[in-house]
Design a protein around this motif. Structure first.
Motif, PDB file in Angstrom:
ATOM      1  N   SER A 189       0.908  -1.359   0.042  1.00  0.00           N
ATOM      2  CA  SER A 189      -0.032   0.059   0.104  1.00  0.00           C
ATOM      3  C   SER A 189       1.039   1.365  -0.016  1.00  0.00           C
ATOM      4  O   SER A 189       1.944   1.211   0.410  1.00  0.00           O
ATOM      5  CB  SER A 189      -0.680   0.155   1.241  1.00  0.00           C
ATOM      6  OG  SER A 189      -0.254   0.357   2.396  1.00  0.00           O
ATOM      7  N   SER A 235       0.434   3.603   1.970  1.00  0.00           N
ATOM      8  CA  SER A 235       0.877   3.990   3.452  1.00  0.00           C
ATOM      9  C   SER A 235       1.990   3.247   3.798  1.00  0.00           C
ATOM     10  O   SER A 235       2.890   3.636   4.608  1.00  0.00           O
ATOM     11  CB  SER A 235      -0.317   3.529   4.004  1.00  0.00           C
ATOM     12  OG  SER A 235      -0.233   3.783   5.498  1.00  0.00           O
ATOM     13  N   THR A 236       2.084   2.088   3.657  1.00  0.00           N
ATOM     14  CA  THR A 236       3.247   1.232   3.934  1.00  0.00           C
ATOM     15  C   THR A 236       4.616   1.625   3.293  1.00  0.00           C
ATOM     16  O   THR A 236       5.591   1.821   3.927  1.00  0.00           O
ATOM     17  CB  THR A 236       3.124  -0.320   3.297  1.00  0.00           C
ATOM     18  OG1 THR A 236       1.871  -0.798   4.049  1.00  0.00           O
ATOM     19  CG2 THR A 236       4.365  -1.128   3.953  1.00  0.00           C
ATOM     20  N   THR A 273       5.828   4.686   5.401  1.00  0.00           N
ATOM     21  CA  THR A 273       6.179   4.207   6.408  1.00  0.00           C
ATOM     22  C   THR A 273       7.592   3.709   6.282  1.00  0.00           C
ATOM     23  O   THR A 273       8.526   4.342   7.095  1.00  0.00           O
ATOM     24  CB  THR A 273       5.560   3.166   7.266  1.00  0.00           C
ATOM     25  OG1 THR A 273       3.937   3.644   7.489  1.00  0.00           O
ATOM     26  CG2 THR A 273       6.052   2.658   8.272  1.00  0.00           C
TER      27      THR A 273
END
Length: 67
Positions: free
Chosen positions: A32, A34-35, A38
């Motif tokens: 994702s 988002s990953t 991160t």
């Protein structure tokens, strides 16, 4: 400091330094956005970089990418 990066963090770092966007990296690595974000946050912390441009400069200095 490259040794401080996990294998996935290093792959994300290189992809970003080569000019790929977060979305492209996410799609290619089947993660994702988002990953990927991160991972990039962790890379910036570990390499003491404040933005993506600094990460690219680090990759250039270390000979990981060509200008």
């Amino acid at each position: 400091p490259v040794d401080a990066l996990s294998e996935r963090e290093f792959a994300v770092f290189l992809a970003l330094a080569r000019g790929q966007s977060v979305a492209e990296i996410a799609s290619e690595m089947k993660l994702s956005s988002s990953t990927v974000g991160t991972h990039l946050y962790n890379v910036k912390q570990k390499l003491d970089a404040s933005n993506q441009a600094e990460l690219t400069l680090i990759a250039l200095r270390w000979g990981l990418i060509q200008p």
